[in-house]
Design an enzyme around this catalytic site. Sequence first.
Site, PDB file in Angstrom:
ATOM      1  N   ARG A 161       0.830  -1.203   0.000  1.00  0.00           N
ATOM      2  CA  ARG A 161       0.000   0.000   0.000  1.00  0.00           C
ATOM      3  C   ARG A 161       0.862   1.250   0.000  1.00  0.00           C
ATOM      4  NH1 ARG A 161      -5.437  -0.916  -1.193  1.00  0.00           N
ATOM      5  NH2 ARG A 161      -6.321  -2.507   0.159  1.00  0.00           N
ATOM      6  N   GLN A 205     -13.727  12.488  11.907  1.00  0.00           N
ATOM      7  CA  GLN A 205     -13.685  13.937  11.763  1.00  0.00           C
ATOM      8  C   GLN A 205     -12.620  14.545  12.688  1.00  0.00           C
ATOM      9  OE1 GLN A 205     -17.419  15.770  12.803  1.00  0.00           O
ATOM     10  NE2 GLN A 205     -17.091  17.515  11.456  1.00  0.00           N
ATOM     11  N   HIS A 264      -8.850  15.977  11.139  1.00  0.00           N
ATOM     12  CA  HIS A 264      -8.653  17.425  11.106  1.00  0.00           C
ATOM     13  C   HIS A 264      -7.316  17.867  11.675  1.00  0.00           C
ATOM     14  CE1 HIS A 264     -12.659  17.681   9.638  1.00  0.00           C
ATOM     15  NE2 HIS A 264     -12.612  18.985   9.593  1.00  0.00           N
ATOM     16  N   TYR A 273     -12.250  -6.447   6.783  1.00  0.00           N
ATOM     17  CA  TYR A 273     -11.439  -7.662   6.638  1.00  0.00           C
ATOM     18  C   TYR A 273     -11.646  -8.612   7.818  1.00  0.00           C
ATOM     19  CZ  TYR A 273      -8.526  -5.124   3.191  1.00  0.00           C
ATOM     20  OH  TYR A 273      -8.056  -4.424   2.123  1.00  0.00           O
ATOM     21  N   LEU A 278     -10.708  13.069  -0.787  1.00  0.00           N
ATOM     22  CA  LEU A 278     -11.418  11.787  -0.666  1.00  0.00           C
ATOM     23  C   LEU A 278     -11.969  11.565   0.731  1.00  0.00           C
ATOM     24  CD1 LEU A 278     -10.050   9.090   0.813  1.00  0.00           C
ATOM     25  CD2 LEU A 278      -8.507   9.181  -1.111  1.00  0.00           C
ATOM     26  N   TYR A 279     -11.400  12.296   1.713  1.00  0.00           N
ATOM     27  CA  TYR A 279     -11.869  12.131   3.101  1.00  0.00           C
ATOM     28  C   TYR A 279     -13.137  12.937   3.373  1.00  0.00           C
ATOM     29  CZ  TYR A 279      -9.825   9.666   7.154  1.00  0.00           C
ATOM     30  OH  TYR A 279      -9.516   8.760   8.131  1.00  0.00           O
ATOM     31  N   HIS A 333     -18.984  13.124   4.257  1.00  0.00           N
ATOM     32  CA  HIS A 333     -20.187  13.695   4.860  1.00  0.00           C
ATOM     33  C   HIS A 333     -21.426  12.816   4.798  1.00  0.00           C
ATOM     34  CE1 HIS A 333     -17.446  17.108   4.402  1.00  0.00           C
ATOM     35  NE2 HIS A 333     -18.035  17.586   5.476  1.00  0.00           N
ATOM     36  N   GLY A 361      -7.483   5.427  -0.528  1.00  0.00           N
ATOM     37  CA  GLY A 361      -7.400   5.895   0.850  1.00  0.00           C
ATOM     38  C   GLY A 361      -6.427   5.083   1.692  1.00  0.00           C
ATOM     39  N   SER A 367      -3.397   6.494   4.091  1.00  0.00           N
ATOM     40  CA  SER A 367      -3.633   6.308   5.500  1.00  0.00           C
ATOM     41  C   SER A 367      -2.479   5.533   6.148  1.00  0.00           C
ATOM     42  CB  SER A 367      -4.963   5.580   5.668  1.00  0.00           C
ATOM     43  OG  SER A 367      -5.113   5.135   6.981  1.00  0.00           O
TER      44      SER A 367
END
Length: 603
Positions: free
Chosen positions: A109, A185, A189, A337, A366-367, A370, A508, A512
């Site tokens: 990844r 969220q 942030h 998974y 992409l995050y 909402h 993502g 991540s």
Amino acid sequence: MHRVICLVLLSSPWIFPCEGYNPCCAQPCQNQGVCLSKGADAYECDCTRTGYYGVNCTTPEVFTLLKSTLKPRPSLVHHFLTHYKWIWDIINNISYLRDTIMRYILTSRSHLVDSPPTYNADYDYKSWEAYANLSYYTRSLAPLPKNCPALDLPNAKQVVEKVLLRKQFIPDPQRTSLMFAFFAQHFSHQFFKTDFKKGPAFTEALGHGVDLGHIYGETLERQHKLRLFKDGKLKYQVADGEVYPPLVKDVQVEMHYPPHVSEEQKFAVGHEAFGLVPGLMMYATIWLREHNRVCEIMKQEHPDWNDERIFQTTRLILIGETIKIVIEEYVQHLSGYHFKLKFDPELLFSQRFQYQNRIAAEFNTLYHWHPLMPDNFQIQNQVYGHHQFIFNNSIVTEHGISNLVESFTKQRAGRVAGGWNLPVAVQGVAVKALEHSRAMRYQSFNAYRKRFNMKAYSSFEEMTGDKELAAELEKLYGHIDAVELYPGLLVEKPRPNAVFGETMVEMGAPYSLKGLMGNAICSPEYWMPSTFGGKVGFDIVNTATLKKLVCLNIKGPCPMVSFQVPDVKYQKTSLENVNSSTGHSTQNNINPTVVLRERSSEL
Ligand SMILES: *[C@@H]1O[C@H](CO)[C@@H](O)[C@H](O)[C@H]1NC(C)=O
Ligand SMILES: *[C@@H]1O[C@H](CO)[C@@H](O)[C@H](O)[C@H]1NC(C)=O
Ligand SMILES: *[C@@H]1O[C@H](CO)[C@@H](O)[C@H](O)[C@H]1NC(C)=O
Ligand SMILES: *[C@@H]1O[C@H](CO)[C@@H](O)[C@H](O)[C@H]1NC(C)=O
């Protein structure tokens, strides 16, 4: 409808030369070859280490061919990881196998993320400025060259209205809880902090990763205002016998509250915007308590340490706890998974891996999850509409952390992929996301699919899996290669019983995992007990869980706490089931009586 096809990808049958423009506008170089213009009508593709050669980097090398025939499709890998539980029960229990698979997941990844970083919104070629100026978000795909014909894109507001806006709440089939949504969220942030004074391409979060700037403040000045300067602790206030963040008027840090909020409700925390929703302030309160709790432990372990040493060590411990919880519970939940993910930095010590990270603008885009947000919030026996919920810290103190946690754990979040599930209350955010990605000259959704090793979609129906949605999308965009990244992610066909579609996960996960494992504390120089104040601190990191984070920081019994709404028991009494016969949609819920006490101004 006429479109300027020159910008659309090579795979499109409508391509014609972009006369008079930069030849790289047509994006002739495939497989991540780099386009170098040579005057108005010539270009060169640099295919170095792409595994391809030829004028447009289209001819695979033998090794590439072999690899691509052996490499299973992401959908197949995903299927295997989310099925055959009995096999995974065995694999998860054999540490050699679990380590090997986890190492493979981490390396495969994170290799998809360029490190050191390359482009940014102002530089579509490699440059020292793009590398060294930390104020920019980086870019995984270079922006479209500037001297190209203008793209003929649909009106942003219309895109949001036609394919994104919620018609009726669609609950997430993975049973993601609001406890998860607010964690997402709150956590994200700290590194998505666009500096709108400079523009959407710039960030204020110069740590570019998990630095807990949202707890301690982005600047040293802010941090100092939030600190007690005693035993390493942060300032706090006590209300109803419980610890809460201090008030703005007492610590003099800037927070974003509208004028109607009373001074007694203006809590001050690391991130300026965390007064926005009680879910954020709940997590801010929990982490504040956790910080001060760990400080106590450090003080006992090291009675000789001064305030500064305790503060700094505690911060590292909390960074470790965060990464542990994010990998083993948060990402674990999202992935669906059966394989049990593991946070163990030592897995990478034998690998080629860069301990650095730069947040990409595309990761921020992409995050924008909402659709996770429901239309109203059910806390104990109250139902709050959006307008009662935002900027309302009294919800935090009135219900208390324990009740908030339990209520958020019991309420189901919305499904993100599949379209038509964006809450009306946040449509402005979605329009902005689109406008910003245009201002930053993002490449198309299909270009990003290829960048992250996926096949480009060839039709709207293949992309959405839904005839009606496909038709709306086609009316807006005309050609599949014109669909933009953000709406693409939200309308994509969800994976079976999943919150996201393929692209969200395949894009993502690399960002991540790279961001989490690329943290300094995961490097061989840092990853040892002494960094965390000795064995006691190291153990806190290595045994951290969401449940412990909550339950060690509240008085009274441990509430229900999970990123996933507990199954059966709560579904039986859920409003969803009650109302399914009447055709009304509501989110999954705890107690049917709440409807009688509905106070939402939106109904
Ligand atoms: C390379 O791509 C251009 C279009 O951008 C095309 O005209 C040309 O034929 C391609 N060359 C080869 C060798 O495939
Ligand atoms: C896993 O291993 C532990 C001990 O090593 C054992 O107690 C447990 O039953 C095993 N679980 C499974 C599912 O095999
Ligand atoms: C980064 O780039 C921006 C935009 O060009 C500029 O305003 C800023 O001063 C740069 N930052 C540094 C540290 O050079
Ligand atoms: C804020 O929440 C409280 C409950 O704690 C509620 O009574 C009040 O009406 C809410 N404020 C607004 C402006 O809706």
